[in-house]
Design an enzyme around this catalytic site. Structure first.
Site, PDB file in Angstrom:
ATOM      1  N   HIS A  78       0.666  -1.042  -0.080  1.00  0.00           N
ATOM      2  CA  HIS A  78      -0.145  -0.015   0.001  1.00  0.00           C
ATOM      3  C   HIS A  78       0.804   1.341   0.085  1.00  0.00           C
ATOM      4  O   HIS A  78       0.356   2.270  -0.307  1.00  0.00           O
ATOM      5  CB  HIS A  78      -1.201   0.158   1.127  1.00  0.00           C
ATOM      6  CG  HIS A  78      -2.142  -0.816   1.094  1.00  0.00           C
ATOM      7  ND1 HIS A  78      -3.276  -0.013   0.537  1.00  0.00           N
ATOM      8  CD2 HIS A  78      -2.552  -2.099   1.143  1.00  0.00           C
ATOM      9  CE1 HIS A  78      -4.349  -1.202   0.324  1.00  0.00           C
ATOM     10  NE2 HIS A  78      -3.687  -2.202   0.965  1.00  0.00           N
ATOM     11  N   SER A  90       0.725  -0.893  -6.584  1.00  0.00           N
ATOM     12  CA  SER A  90       0.841  -2.204  -7.168  1.00  0.00           C
ATOM     13  C   SER A  90       1.830  -1.903  -8.579  1.00  0.00           C
ATOM     14  O   SER A  90       1.682  -0.859  -9.035  1.00  0.00           O
ATOM     15  CB  SER A  90      -0.277  -2.772  -7.615  1.00  0.00           C
ATOM     16  OG  SER A  90      -1.183  -3.399  -6.642  1.00  0.00           O
ATOM     17  N   LYS A 128     -13.309  -9.015 -10.489  1.00  0.00           N
ATOM     18  CA  LYS A 128     -12.322  -9.941 -11.274  1.00  0.00           C
ATOM     19  C   LYS A 128     -11.609 -10.703 -10.552  1.00  0.00           C
ATOM     20  O   LYS A 128     -11.484 -11.870 -10.798  1.00  0.00           O
ATOM     21  CB  LYS A 128     -11.250  -8.878 -11.770  1.00  0.00           C
ATOM     22  CG  LYS A 128     -10.281  -9.506 -12.828  1.00  0.00           C
ATOM     23  CD  LYS A 128      -9.333  -8.635 -13.502  1.00  0.00           C
ATOM     24  CE  LYS A 128      -8.485  -9.245 -14.634  1.00  0.00           C
ATOM     25  NZ  LYS A 128      -7.786  -8.211 -15.280  1.00  0.00           N
ATOM     26  N   ASP A 129     -11.269 -10.501  -9.096  1.00  0.00           N
ATOM     27  CA  ASP A 129     -10.756 -11.480  -8.302  1.00  0.00           C
ATOM     28  C   ASP A 129     -11.985 -12.608  -7.931  1.00  0.00           C
ATOM     29  O   ASP A 129     -11.422 -13.578  -7.871  1.00  0.00           O
ATOM     30  CB  ASP A 129     -10.237 -10.839  -7.057  1.00  0.00           C
ATOM     31  CG  ASP A 129      -8.973 -10.090  -7.138  1.00  0.00           C
ATOM     32  OD1 ASP A 129      -8.385 -10.371  -8.244  1.00  0.00           O
ATOM     33  OD2 ASP A 129      -8.599  -9.401  -6.332  1.00  0.00           O
ATOM     34  N   GLU A 150       6.662 -34.544  -1.591  1.00  0.00           N
ATOM     35  CA  GLU A 150       5.436 -33.735  -2.186  1.00  0.00           C
ATOM     36  C   GLU A 150       5.984 -33.003  -3.440  1.00  0.00           C
ATOM     37  O   GLU A 150       7.196 -32.367  -3.295  1.00  0.00           O
ATOM     38  CB  GLU A 150       4.550 -32.955  -1.160  1.00  0.00           C
ATOM     39  CG  GLU A 150       4.036 -33.804  -0.112  1.00  0.00           C
ATOM     40  CD  GLU A 150       3.222 -34.709  -0.691  1.00  0.00           C
ATOM     41  OE1 GLU A 150       2.368 -34.639  -1.470  1.00  0.00           O
ATOM     42  OE2 GLU A 150       3.403 -36.023  -0.297  1.00  0.00           O
TER      43      GLU A 150
END
Length: 364
Positions: A181, A185, A209-210, A253
């Site tokens: 923040h 971004s 969108k998310d 894994e």
């Protein structure tokens, strides 16, 4: 938010959702789990077979680990491609790598808890690797495990470590988001936003969108749980740990397979441990190894060739780590880990210098 973000930016939200489901399901599992050598395996069997919806809660937990690592690896790959580690976002990158380390520690501790064959022998491989560190290796392993080997004290400590690091991740996520923040971004072009029309509000544009991406993510999650549960763990881990019987092939894994391949690629245990640890540590120096002022690989033609090869090297290490240690896979591992270090220590700084020289020529 930048208005040109693509769906690769959704994977941060996917990781948060996976972690939330992991913590919630983990709390319910802990109510019925007993961290002792005599009862750990049977308590997990009880959860699967007798506790109401216990099989579902455990499947959500096991599937969540795979989904979380998948989201994190894509999230990091996106940051590498679009240069999200560059100034002024160094702290965002470093806190993100801190999160990755915490998730890996948590996943390793959690993998030992069911006390199956792969749990025990996987932990044994790691303990033996730590023991090879000169001077401090054996005392460190003994201090962490509460003894010379894997016993009741070690299992209890791993159970506590699993819980403590899981909740510590929440705090680091808060720090990660806070640093994001401050700087804002990044975006696919890597260019700083200077005009108001280059941004849109997070809500409703990116919440929707998310949300769409999350629906698809949860569909894959559900398919993994209900239609491919055998992918979540190896069959040997449904057999109780027996220190007297070594599995024919100790396989980790998939999310640990690249690092296991590095361990196995080097004849020296200490050398393998140094290379495996260094493959992650080198990422912390990335903002300073890449001195180019251009962020996004969209505008870095040399990087668009070198970086996909790095991704292929990581995938090759994963395949090698999940395959028997044949000469073919050993040489694939060695070639892949060699390229990993050559990329970060040689190619990336060289590409950056070449780009800077080209920009100076264009300027004059």
């Amino acid at each position: 938010m930048p208005r040109n973000l693509n769906y690769l930016w959704n994977f941060g939200a996917f990781a948060v959702v996976s972690l939330t489901l992991l913590i919630l399901s983990g709390i319910f599992l802990a109510l019925n789990y007993t961290p002792t050598l005599a009862d750990a395996f049977s308590s997990v069997e009880t959860i699967d077979r007798q506790v109401a919806s216990g099989w579902l809660i455990r499947s959500v937990h096991m599937g969540g680990v795979s989904m979380l690592f998948a989201a994190l690896y894509v999230h990091i790959a996106r940051s590498l491609y679009y240069g999200s580690y560059k100034a002024p976002r160094e702290l965002v990158w470093l806190t993100g790598l801190g999160l990755l380390l915490l998730v890996m520690i948590t996943a390793f501790a959690g993998y030992v808890l069911p006390w199956g064959q792969m749990s025990y022998w996987g932990a044994t491989v790691v303990v033996n690797a730590v023991n090879t560190v000169p001077l401090v290796g054996k005392p460190l392993a003994s201090w962490l495990l509460g003894g010379e080997g894997l016993g009741n004290v070690a299992l209890h400590r791993l159970f506590v470590l699993h819980f403590v690091t899981a909740f510590s991740i929440i705090g680091v996520i808060v720090l990660h988001v806070a640093t994001l923040h401050v700087t804002g971004s990044n975006n696919p072009t890597g260019k700083d936003l200077t005009e108001p029309d280059q941004t849109v509000p997070f809500h409703p544009y990116y919440t929707t969108k998310d949300g769409l991406g999350l629906c698809l993510f949860l569909l894959v999650y559900a398919a993994l749980i209900f239609f491919a549960p055998d992918f979540l763990t190896l069959s040997d881990n449904y057999v109780q740990a027996n220190p007297l019987i070594t599995p024919s092939d100790i396989t980790p894994e998939w999310y640990f397979a690249p690092f296991y391949a590095i361990l196995r690629a080097v004849p020296s245990k200490l050398g393998g441990l140094i290379l495996a640890t260094g493959s992650i540590v080198i990422l912390f120096a990335l903002p300073w190894l890449d001195s180019s002022t251009i962020r996004s690989a969209r505008f870095r033609p040399w990087l668009r060739v070198a970086l996909p090869l790095l991704f292929l090297a990581f995938l090759a290490l994963g395949l090698a780590g999940m395959s028997p240690p044949s000469p073919f896979w050993l040489w694939i591992s060695r070639a892949a880990v060699a390229y990993w270090y050559v990329y970060f220590l040689g190619l990336l700084p060289m590409i950056a210098r070449r780009e800077q020289a080209s920009r100076r020529k264009e300027h004059f």
